[in-house]
Design a protein around this motif. Structure first.
Motif, short mmCIF file in Angstrom:
data_model
loop_
_atom_site.label_atom_id
_atom_site.label_comp_id
_atom_site.label_asym_id
_atom_site.label_seq_id
_atom_site.Cartn_x
_atom_site.Cartn_y
_atom_site.Cartn_z
N SER A 175 11.36 -8.14 29.29
CA SER A 175 10.37 -6.93 29.14
C SER A 175 10.21 -6.44 27.67
O SER A 175 10.79 -7.10 26.76
CB SER A 175 11.30 -5.96 29.71
N PRO A 176 9.31 -5.81 27.69
CA PRO A 176 8.91 -5.23 26.38
C PRO A 176 9.93 -4.61 25.62
O PRO A 176 10.65 -3.97 26.14
CB PRO A 176 7.44 -4.40 26.58
N PHE A 177 9.92 -4.61 24.08
CA PHE A 177 10.79 -3.81 23.53
C PHE A 177 10.42 -2.31 23.90
O PHE A 177 9.27 -1.95 23.94
CB PHE A 177 10.66 -4.16 21.95
N HIS A 178 11.53 -1.53 23.87
CA HIS A 178 11.36 -0.03 24.29
C HIS A 178 11.47 0.60 23.09
O HIS A 178 11.12 2.05 23.09
CB HIS A 178 12.67 0.34 25.04
N SER A 179 11.77 0.19 22.06
CA SER A 179 11.73 0.75 20.66
C SER A 179 11.40 -0.15 19.52
O SER A 179 11.84 -1.15 19.73
CB SER A 179 12.87 1.60 20.50
N THR A 180 11.07 0.46 18.46
CA THR A 180 11.09 -0.48 17.25
C THR A 180 12.44 -0.63 16.95
O THR A 180 12.90 -1.91 16.29
CB THR A 180 10.44 0.31 15.88
N TYR A 181 13.36 -0.05 16.95
CA TYR A 181 14.93 -0.21 16.60
C TYR A 181 15.27 -1.50 17.40
O TYR A 181 16.10 -2.38 17.08
CB TYR A 181 15.64 0.87 16.94
N GLU A 182 15.00 -1.30 18.74
CA GLU A 182 15.45 -2.68 19.55
C GLU A 182 14.75 -3.89 19.16
O GLU A 182 15.51 -5.04 19.27
CB GLU A 182 14.95 -2.39 21.06
N GLY A 183 13.28 -3.85 18.83
CA GLY A 183 12.70 -4.81 18.35
C GLY A 183 13.26 -5.54 17.18
O GLY A 183 13.43 -6.69 16.86
N TYR A 184 13.50 -4.55 16.19
CA TYR A 184 14.22 -4.91 14.92
C TYR A 184 15.40 -5.57 15.09
O TYR A 184 15.73 -6.61 14.43
CB TYR A 184 14.25 -3.82 13.87
N GLU A 234 17.77 -13.04 15.25
CA GLU A 234 17.13 -14.35 14.95
C GLU A 234 17.11 -14.66 13.64
O GLU A 234 17.44 -16.24 13.29
CB GLU A 234 15.79 -14.31 15.45
N VAL A 235 16.86 -13.75 12.61
CA VAL A 235 16.85 -14.02 11.33
C VAL A 235 18.46 -14.51 10.84
O VAL A 235 18.83 -15.37 9.80
CB VAL A 235 16.72 -12.71 10.31
N ARG A 236 19.57 -13.81 11.24
CA ARG A 236 20.87 -14.17 11.02
C ARG A 236 21.11 -15.67 11.50
O ARG A 236 21.83 -16.05 10.84
CB ARG A 236 21.89 -13.19 11.48
N GLU A 237 20.57 -16.01 12.85
CA GLU A 237 20.86 -17.20 13.05
C GLU A 237 20.20 -18.27 12.11
O GLU A 237 20.67 -19.15 11.79
CB GLU A 237 20.26 -17.47 14.69
N LEU A 238 19.04 -17.85 11.97
CA LEU A 238 18.34 -18.70 10.92
C LEU A 238 19.12 -18.97 9.50
O LEU A 238 19.22 -20.00 8.98
CB LEU A 238 16.86 -18.24 10.58
N GLU A 239 19.56 -17.94 9.10
CA GLU A 239 20.32 -17.71 7.94
C GLU A 239 21.59 -18.97 7.92
O GLU A 239 22.02 -19.64 7.17
CB GLU A 239 20.81 -16.58 7.53
N SER A 293 13.37 -21.02 12.87
CA SER A 293 12.34 -20.06 12.11
C SER A 293 11.17 -20.14 13.03
O SER A 293 10.62 -19.06 12.93
CB SER A 293 11.71 -21.25 11.05
N ILE A 294 11.03 -20.78 14.16
CA ILE A 294 9.94 -20.61 15.10
C ILE A 294 10.55 -19.39 16.03
O ILE A 294 9.65 -18.55 16.36
CB ILE A 294 9.79 -21.85 15.87
N ARG A 295 11.60 -19.21 16.40
CA ARG A 295 12.14 -18.13 17.15
C ARG A 295 12.09 -16.82 16.21
O ARG A 295 11.56 -15.71 16.97
CB ARG A 295 13.63 -18.09 17.44
N VAL A 296 12.23 -16.80 14.87
CA VAL A 296 11.98 -15.66 14.13
C VAL A 296 10.41 -15.26 14.19
O VAL A 296 10.09 -14.07 14.23
CB VAL A 296 12.35 -16.05 12.65
#
Length: 83
Positions: A21-30, A36-41, A60-63
């Protein structure tokens, strides 16, 4: 035919649109993007014996996909609550 990275991101965005489903807020999206960024790290700083460029590329693609999803779900069109 070889896909460009942009084609791959676009294809995955289309795939996840039907699965999540779509993100319900910018917080959820962030928060999702940050995960994903932490996984990349973790992949980038992996111990040399376990390091893999294919894992770094995949992360990187997932990010890129999650960043695109955040823009599409939260920053295109009508206002959405930040939280």
């Amino acid at each position: 035919m070889e896909f460009s990275v942009f084609d791959e991101v676009q294809k995955r965005c289309a795939q996840i649109a039907g699965e999540y489903s779509p993100f319900h807020s910018t917080y959820e999206g962030y928060a999702t993007l940050l995960g994903e960024v932490r996984e990349l790290e973790r992949e980038v700083f992996e111990q040399p014996q376990s390091w893999s460029i294919s894992k770094v590329r995949e992360s990187s693609i997932r990010v890129a996909v999650m960043a695109t999803k955040l823009v599409l779900d939260c920053c295109s069109g009508e206002e959405i609550l930040p939280y």
